[in-house]
Enzyme design. Sequence first.
Site, PDB file in Angstrom:
ATOM      1  CG  LEU A  41      -2.119   0.885   1.258  1.00 25.38           C
ATOM      2  CD1 LEU A  41      -3.032   0.643   0.060  1.00 25.38           C
ATOM      3  CD2 LEU A  41      -2.912   0.678   2.543  1.00 25.38           C
ATOM      4  CG  ASP A  42       1.150   3.432  -3.618  1.00 26.41           C
ATOM      5  OD1 ASP A  42       2.002   2.566  -3.851  1.00 26.41           O
ATOM      6  OD2 ASP A  42       0.272   3.772  -4.424  1.00 26.41           O
ATOM      7  CG  PHE A  43       5.158   7.264   1.964  1.00 25.65           C
ATOM      8  CD1 PHE A  43       5.774   6.773   3.108  1.00 25.65           C
ATOM      9  CD2 PHE A  43       5.093   8.634   1.789  1.00 25.65           C
ATOM     10  CE1 PHE A  43       6.302   7.633   4.066  1.00 25.65           C
ATOM     11  CE2 PHE A  43       5.619   9.504   2.738  1.00 25.65           C
ATOM     12  CZ  PHE A  43       6.223   8.997   3.880  1.00 25.65           C
TER      13      PHE A  43
END
Length: 179
Positions: A41-43
Amino acid sequence: MLIAFNKPFGVLCQFTDRSTPARPTLAGFGLPAGVYPAGRLDFDSEGLLLLTDDGRLAHRLTDPRHKQPKTYWVQVEGDPGTAQLEALRTGVVLNDGPTLPARVRRVDAPPLWPRDPPVRVRKTVPDAWLEITLTEGRNRQVRRMTAAVGLPTLRLVRAAIGGHGLDTLAPGGWRQVQA
């Protein structure tokens, strides 16, 4: 073991960071030893992240052949029109090829926690919430899909993976779940 974790905005989906200065990682949330993320899950995205100590389970959760649906709540800039929603439903062409069709519907703003920092608000530009369910998981796919139809993503929260949901987990909170 399978852990459901509500990843806060601005946290890396790994336990270490070699950047200078170091960014927040999963190591700061008291997760059980020996678990690793089943997927990413992206930053700059928030929400459900599953972690496990079982390699076969991680493969089953992440391999596209198993088509685990992933549901996202997406705040977009603009007022989605019928053509834009239909394009997302039938699949859009990205630089790495066409996407599979997605389930997409407009929804009221979900009952979420405040984001820190808050999403920028522009008084002259409307925004809307979509619920998007995918069965593939390309890099930054939801953001690229909404941008491709002219609806830039402002906030992205993963609400569910397969039969596992965020439910009442607060940001940074976790619980053990049944695989």
